[in-house]
Design an enzyme around this catalytic site. Structure first.
Site, PDB file in Angstrom:
ATOM      1  N   PHE A 119       0.854  -1.187   0.000  1.00 41.32           N
ATOM      2  CA  PHE A 119       0.000   0.000   0.000  1.00 41.32           C
ATOM      3  C   PHE A 119       0.891   1.239   0.000  1.00 41.32           C
ATOM      4  O   PHE A 119       2.069   1.143   0.359  1.00 41.32           O
ATOM      5  CB  PHE A 119      -0.882  -0.004   1.256  1.00 41.32           C
ATOM      6  CG  PHE A 119      -2.351   0.086   0.967  1.00 41.32           C
ATOM      7  CD1 PHE A 119      -3.057  -1.019   0.527  1.00 41.32           C
ATOM      8  CD2 PHE A 119      -3.034   1.291   1.132  1.00 41.32           C
ATOM      9  CE1 PHE A 119      -4.416  -0.942   0.268  1.00 41.32           C
ATOM     10  CE2 PHE A 119      -4.384   1.379   0.874  1.00 41.32           C
ATOM     11  CZ  PHE A 119      -5.083   0.265   0.444  1.00 41.32           C
ATOM     12  N   HIS A 242      -7.765  11.675  -1.971  1.00 38.21           N
ATOM     13  CA  HIS A 242      -7.353  10.357  -2.459  1.00 38.21           C
ATOM     14  C   HIS A 242      -7.085  10.470  -3.953  1.00 38.21           C
ATOM     15  O   HIS A 242      -7.891  11.039  -4.679  1.00 38.21           O
ATOM     16  CB  HIS A 242      -8.454   9.329  -2.179  1.00 38.21           C
ATOM     17  CG  HIS A 242      -7.984   7.919  -2.307  1.00 38.21           C
ATOM     18  ND1 HIS A 242      -7.617   7.376  -3.509  1.00 38.21           N
ATOM     19  CD2 HIS A 242      -7.798   6.939  -1.381  1.00 38.21           C
ATOM     20  CE1 HIS A 242      -7.227   6.123  -3.313  1.00 38.21           C
ATOM     21  NE2 HIS A 242      -7.329   5.839  -2.028  1.00 38.21           N
ATOM     22  N   LEU A 252     -14.758   5.872  -4.739  1.00 35.83           N
ATOM     23  CA  LEU A 252     -13.362   5.501  -4.518  1.00 35.83           C
ATOM     24  C   LEU A 252     -12.919   4.245  -5.265  1.00 35.83           C
ATOM     25  O   LEU A 252     -13.643   3.258  -5.309  1.00 35.83           O
ATOM     26  CB  LEU A 252     -13.131   5.273  -3.021  1.00 35.83           C
ATOM     27  CG  LEU A 252     -11.694   4.869  -2.670  1.00 35.83           C
ATOM     28  CD1 LEU A 252     -10.780   6.075  -2.709  1.00 35.83           C
ATOM     29  CD2 LEU A 252     -11.624   4.200  -1.329  1.00 35.83           C
ATOM     30  N   ARG A 286      -0.208   9.427  -0.422  1.00 38.06           N
ATOM     31  CA  ARG A 286      -1.366   9.926  -1.182  1.00 38.06           C
ATOM     32  C   ARG A 286      -1.247  11.391  -1.590  1.00 38.06           C
ATOM     33  O   ARG A 286      -1.626  11.766  -2.699  1.00 38.06           O
ATOM     34  CB  ARG A 286      -2.630   9.751  -0.357  1.00 38.06           C
ATOM     35  CG  ARG A 286      -3.023   8.325  -0.306  1.00 38.06           C
ATOM     36  CD  ARG A 286      -4.300   8.106   0.434  1.00 38.06           C
ATOM     37  NE  ARG A 286      -4.559   6.676   0.402  1.00 38.06           N
ATOM     38  CZ  ARG A 286      -5.456   6.073   1.166  1.00 38.06           C
ATOM     39  NH1 ARG A 286      -6.187   6.769   2.013  1.00 38.06           N
ATOM     40  NH2 ARG A 286      -5.639   4.773   1.073  1.00 38.06           N
ATOM     41  N   HIS A 353     -11.146  12.786   0.760  1.00 43.30           N
ATOM     42  CA  HIS A 353     -11.283  11.422   1.272  1.00 43.30           C
ATOM     43  C   HIS A 353     -11.273  11.320   2.789  1.00 43.30           C
ATOM     44  O   HIS A 353     -12.024  10.554   3.365  1.00 43.30           O
ATOM     45  CB  HIS A 353     -10.139  10.589   0.697  1.00 43.30           C
ATOM     46  CG  HIS A 353     -10.185   9.138   1.050  1.00 43.30           C
ATOM     47  ND1 HIS A 353     -11.257   8.335   0.717  1.00 43.30           N
ATOM     48  CD2 HIS A 353      -9.286   8.320   1.675  1.00 43.30           C
ATOM     49  CE1 HIS A 353     -11.017   7.092   1.130  1.00 43.30           C
ATOM     50  NE2 HIS A 353      -9.844   7.066   1.722  1.00 43.30           N
ATOM     51  N   ARG A 393      -2.384  11.076   6.183  1.00 45.54           N
ATOM     52  CA  ARG A 393      -2.544   9.701   6.679  1.00 45.54           C
ATOM     53  C   ARG A 393      -2.063   8.684   5.644  1.00 45.54           C
ATOM     54  O   ARG A 393      -2.277   8.860   4.455  1.00 45.54           O
ATOM     55  CB  ARG A 393      -4.023   9.430   6.972  1.00 45.54           C
ATOM     56  CG  ARG A 393      -4.340   7.982   7.263  1.00 45.54           C
ATOM     57  CD  ARG A 393      -5.791   7.770   7.618  1.00 45.54           C
ATOM     58  NE  ARG A 393      -6.678   7.831   6.486  1.00 45.54           N
ATOM     59  CZ  ARG A 393      -7.057   6.773   5.756  1.00 45.54           C
ATOM     60  NH1 ARG A 393      -6.605   5.567   6.042  1.00 45.54           N
ATOM     61  NH2 ARG A 393      -7.888   6.930   4.738  1.00 45.54           N
TER      62      ARG A 393
HETATM   63  C1  LIG Z   1     -14.714   4.844   0.394  1.00 47.95           C
HETATM   64  C2  LIG Z   1     -13.746   4.760   1.522  1.00 47.95           C
HETATM   65  C3  LIG Z   1     -12.794   3.740   1.569  1.00 47.95           C
HETATM   66  C4  LIG Z   1     -11.875   3.664   2.618  1.00 47.95           C
HETATM   67  N1  LIG Z   1     -10.956   2.645   2.651  1.00 47.95           N
HETATM   68  C5  LIG Z   1     -10.109   2.538   3.703  1.00 47.95           C
HETATM   69  C6  LIG Z   1      -9.199   1.442   3.814  1.00 47.95           C
HETATM   70  O1  LIG Z   1      -9.159   0.551   2.972  1.00 47.95           O
HETATM   71  N2  LIG Z   1      -8.382   1.396   4.891  1.00 47.95           N
HETATM   72  C7  LIG Z   1      -8.393   2.347   5.862  1.00 47.95           C
HETATM   73  O2  LIG Z   1      -7.633   2.253   6.813  1.00 47.95           O
HETATM   74  N3  LIG Z   1      -9.261   3.392   5.775  1.00 47.95           N
HETATM   75  C8  LIG Z   1     -10.123   3.494   4.741  1.00 47.95           C
HETATM   76  N4  LIG Z   1     -10.996   4.552   4.694  1.00 47.95           N
HETATM   77  C9  LIG Z   1     -11.115   5.442   5.844  1.00 47.95           C
HETATM   78  C10 LIG Z   1     -11.895   4.737   6.954  1.00 47.95           C
HETATM   79  O3  LIG Z   1     -12.808   3.829   6.392  1.00 47.95           O
HETATM   80  C11 LIG Z   1     -12.659   5.710   7.837  1.00 47.95           C
HETATM   81  O4  LIG Z   1     -11.806   6.720   8.276  1.00 47.95           O
HETATM   82  C12 LIG Z   1     -13.227   4.983   9.043  1.00 47.95           C
HETATM   83  O5  LIG Z   1     -13.984   3.865   8.639  1.00 47.95           O
HETATM   84  C13 LIG Z   1     -14.071   5.867   9.941  1.00 47.95           C
HETATM   85  O6  LIG Z   1     -14.579   5.062  10.960  1.00 47.95           O
HETATM   86  P1  LIG Z   1     -15.293   5.697  12.227  1.00 47.95           P
HETATM   87  O7  LIG Z   1     -15.611   4.556  13.123  1.00 47.95           O
HETATM   88  O8  LIG Z   1     -14.478   6.795  12.755  1.00 47.95           O
HETATM   89  O9  LIG Z   1     -16.621   6.333  11.642  1.00 47.95           O
HETATM   90  P2  LIG Z   1     -17.739   5.812  10.607  1.00 47.95           P
HETATM   91  O10 LIG Z   1     -17.521   4.426  10.157  1.00 47.95           O
HETATM   92  O11 LIG Z   1     -17.854   6.878   9.581  1.00 47.95           O
HETATM   93  O12 LIG Z   1     -19.026   5.797  11.504  1.00 47.95           O
HETATM   94  C14 LIG Z   1     -19.598   6.966  12.050  1.00 47.95           C
HETATM   95  C15 LIG Z   1     -20.763   6.576  12.906  1.00 47.95           C
HETATM   96  O13 LIG Z   1     -21.235   7.709  13.590  1.00 47.95           O
HETATM   97  C16 LIG Z   1     -22.642   7.763  13.511  1.00 47.95           C
HETATM   98  N5  LIG Z   1     -23.033   9.161  13.654  1.00 47.95           N
HETATM   99  C17 LIG Z   1     -22.446  10.242  13.094  1.00 47.95           C
HETATM  100  N6  LIG Z   1     -23.072  11.354  13.498  1.00 47.95           N
HETATM  101  C18 LIG Z   1     -24.049  10.971  14.326  1.00 47.95           C
HETATM  102  C19 LIG Z   1     -25.042  11.655  15.076  1.00 47.95           C
HETATM  103  N7  LIG Z   1     -25.154  12.998  15.055  1.00 47.95           N
HETATM  104  N8  LIG Z   1     -25.893  10.932  15.826  1.00 47.95           N
HETATM  105  C20 LIG Z   1     -25.825   9.574  15.861  1.00 47.95           C
HETATM  106  N9  LIG Z   1     -24.905   8.885  15.177  1.00 47.95           N
HETATM  107  C21 LIG Z   1     -24.028   9.573  14.435  1.00 47.95           C
HETATM  108  C22 LIG Z   1     -22.981   7.138  12.182  1.00 47.95           C
HETATM  109  O14 LIG Z   1     -24.293   6.671  12.164  1.00 47.95           O
HETATM  110  C23 LIG Z   1     -21.953   6.012  12.144  1.00 47.95           C
HETATM  111  O15 LIG Z   1     -22.457   4.900  12.848  1.00 47.95           O
HETATM  112  C24 LIG Z   1     -11.919   4.638   3.638  1.00 47.95           C
HETATM  113  C25 LIG Z   1     -12.869   5.638   3.608  1.00 47.95           C
HETATM  114  C26 LIG Z   1     -13.759   5.721   2.557  1.00 47.95           C
HETATM  115  C27 LIG Z   1     -14.737   6.861   2.538  1.00 47.95           C
END
Ligand SMILES: Cc1cc2nc3c(=O)[nH]c(=O)nc-3n(C[C@H](O)[C@H](O)[C@H](O)COP(=O)(O)OP(=O)(O)OC[C@H]3O[C@@H](n4cnc5c(N)ncnc54)[C@H](O)[C@@H]3O)c2cc1C
Length: 590
Positions: A119, A242, A252, A286, A353, A393
């Protein structure tokens, strides 16, 4: 309005990877744990993660956590805190194996070990050559991870509040955090969730930009709520673009495609990354790849009639590899770009991203304000800034961040909760009234701006003023525009009041959060007059005195933005790791 109240040991806002990893730790220890999510847990953005989660398991070739640490510090352009980075990289093998034991269906090597792919920015032996460090389940790693964590939580009796929107953080007279106030989307009922410890795991805010790989729900709610509650936001000027979003669609295409051997080409078919990063080539960091792509387009070597994209080529790969390792990517290319990548290259452009900044925490997940730890308040995942990603990142380090800091915040919360007296303190009525006034204003507003149009104006402005390259005059203009749009946000109106759905109210309330993120970003970016990582300015160019425009004498420090008066302050970067020698400052080359 009548406000109900529920009480818990711990309340977690967000059911993505970070929230659910923390919830497993809390619920399995027997504490009464609530997880609030505005969407069904397995629809959180973590589900969209494609490429992998990093850990120096060394399953296919030698690897070491200190090499992973070196790459992460270098990737961060030295803005990451080295204590937190050591903590994360050292723990990586353990949390990935734990996840495997929760039932995560990783791909396998022929020997049955977890499959690992190269990666961007992951190198062996302190930057020598690319290494296989990203543990993957095909190109659906986040999907597999989120489902494994959800099932583990169901088993642990975590209490889920699904399709509830958290509105505001509640603080006591002494500044400690007492819980959140939230609205059930089905009924509009407003409830106080009081807890001894509160964790924000609300994900990123990529929707402040017009073109984004992020889900529509990524509206920075936790970051907005924290800012309204007087918590500063750290390093918000750093946004990752990204390199490979599908041109025109923004969807993506994982870096794992380049990990499997994909090549970026300009209009004449040249593999241009060889000129920008002779060693890592297409697998440079990136920010480096995104800037190279934009430079190619700006200098007339882009593809298509408008020369506004480049090509990602995997036609030389064995179709079997594409079908087994990248099946989802093939589907995306066919659906969103109209090309079958087995036969034709995919048109791609850099797309917003990932949010490197967020709610400031230490590596225990505790939120840190200027005067120290905020009692009862924790943050983890993309909404938090630990800070392990610094100014840029590395791919696959976010899924790792969710596991490591989800777990460590869960553990810190258990420790705090066990020390608390049984009785919960009184929540000041004024805290609840502030939120009710915001809801009331929204329902009463007449002749206000449309939510959709205001959001669009903000997204367009951010895209223009704070993109892959930044310009002094555009940043200044951006600050003025975003502050003007903020006034409009304060007067948004739900237009068709004959049929008000709570989803319409939700969009308006999300905009309240997005605008906080946009302000923090543009104000912090305008003030940082150097180039570092993802923040590259025209007035801070590459010079012998400041290689790549980085100015360590004046700017090796974290930004803290306060909502109150758009005030900025700065704090030092932690350059001292926990046990090993620091990764010394040097020019970043790939
Ligand atoms: C398309 C894509 C591909 C990616 N691929 C990778 C990868 O291969 N490897 C890697 O390391 N990273 C990757 N990333 C980055 C990574 O996936 C994210 O940074 C990470 O998943 C975020 O996780 P999180 O638990 O912080 O939040 P999220 O998974 O975004 O979850 C947020 C949660 O908060 C809740 N929420 C938000 N606001 C409120 C509110 N006001 N009230 C109640 N609930 C709320 C939502 O319902 C959700 O459950 C990718 C990102 C994207 C967009």
């Amino acid at each position: 309005m009548k406000v109900a109240k529920r009480t818990f040991d711990a309340v977690i806002v967000g059911a993505g990877g970070a929230g659910m990893r923390a919830a497993v730790t809390l619920a399995e220890s027997g504490l009464k744990t609530a997880v609030i999510s505005k969407v069904f847990p397995t629809r959180s953005h973590t589900v969209a993660a494609q490429g992998g989660v990093s850990a120096s398991l060394g399953n296919s070739e030698p690897d070491h956590w200190t090499w992973h640490m070196y790459d992460t510090v270098k990737g961060s352009d030295w803005l990451g805190d080295q204590d937190a980075i050591e903590f994360m990289c050292k723990q990586a093998p353990q949390v990935v194996v734990e996840l495997e034991h929760y039932g995560m269906p990783f791909d396998r090597t022929d020997e049955g070990k977890i499959y690992q792919r190269p990666f961007g920015g992951h190198m062996s032996n302190f930057g020598e050559k690319p290494v296989r460090r990203a543990c993957a389940a095909a190109d659906r790693t986040g999907h597999a991870m989120l489902h494994a964590l959800y099932q583990r939580n169901v088993r642990a009796n975590t209490q889920f509040f699904v399709e509830w929107l958290a509105l505001d953080l509640l603080r006591g007279v002494d500044g400690s955090v007492l819980g959140v106030i939230a609205m059930e989307l089905e009924t509009g009922e407003v409830t106080v969730f009081q807890a001894k410890a509160t964790l924000f795991a609300t994900g990123g805010a990529g929707r402040i930009y017009y073109s984004s790989t992020n889900a529509f729900i990524n509206t920075g709610d936790g970051v907005g709520m924290a800012a309204r509650a007087g918590i500063p936001l750290e390093d918000m000027e750093f946004w990752q673009f990204h390199p490979t979003g599908v041109a025109g669609a923004g969807v993506l295409i994982t870096e794992g495609v380049r990990g499997e051997g994909g090549i970026l080409r300009n209009a004449s078919g040249e593999r241009f990354m060889e000129r920008y990063a002779p060693n890592a080539k297409d697998l440079a960091s990136r920010d480096v790849v995104s800037r190279a792509m934009v430079t190619e387009m700006n200098e007339g070597r882009g593809c298509g009639p408008a020369k506004d994209h480049v090509m990602l080529d995997i036609t030389h790969l064995d179709p079997k590899t594409i079908m087994t390792r990248l099946p989802g990517i093939r589907e995306i290319a066919i659906q969103f770009a109209g090309v079958d990548p087995i036969k034709e290259p995919i048109p791609v452009v850099p797309t917003c991203h990932y949010q490197m900044g967020g709610i400031p925490t230490n590596y225990h997940g505790q939120v840190m304000a200027e005067d120290g730890v905020v009692p009862g308040f924790y943050a983890a995942g993309e909404c938090a800034c630990a800070s392990v990603h610094g100014a840029n990142r590395l791919g696959t380090n976010s899924l790792l961040d969710l596991l490591v800091f989800g777990k460590s915040s869960g553990e810190s919360m258990i420790e705090q909760i066990r020390k608390e007296p049984a009785a919960l303190p009184e929540i000041p009525q004024g805290e609840i009234d502030k939120t009710l006034a915001r809801l009331n204003r929204l329902d009463q507003q007449k002749q206000g701006a449309s939510v959709h149009e205001t959001r669009l104006a903000m997204q367009r402005s951010m895209q223009k003023h704070a993109g892959v390259f930044r310009f002094k005059n555009l940043l200044q203009e951006g600050v003025e525009q975003i502050l003007a749009i903020e006034k409009q946000v304060q007067q948004t109106e739900i237009k068709d009041k004959s049929q008000v759905w709570n989803t319409a109210r939700m969009e308006a309330l999300e905009l309240d959060n997005l605008i906080e993120v946009a302000k923090a970003t543009i104000v912090s970016a305008n003030a940082r007059t150097e180039s570092r990582g993802a923040h590259v300015r025209d007035d801070a160019p590459d010079t012998p005195e400041h290689p790549d425009g980085r100015d360590d004498v004046n700017w090796l420090k974290h930004t803290l933005w306060y909502r109150d008066g758009n005030r900025l302050s700065y704090k030092p970067v932690v350059m001292k790791p926990l046990t090993v020698e620091p990764v010394a400052l040097k020019k970043r080359a790939y």
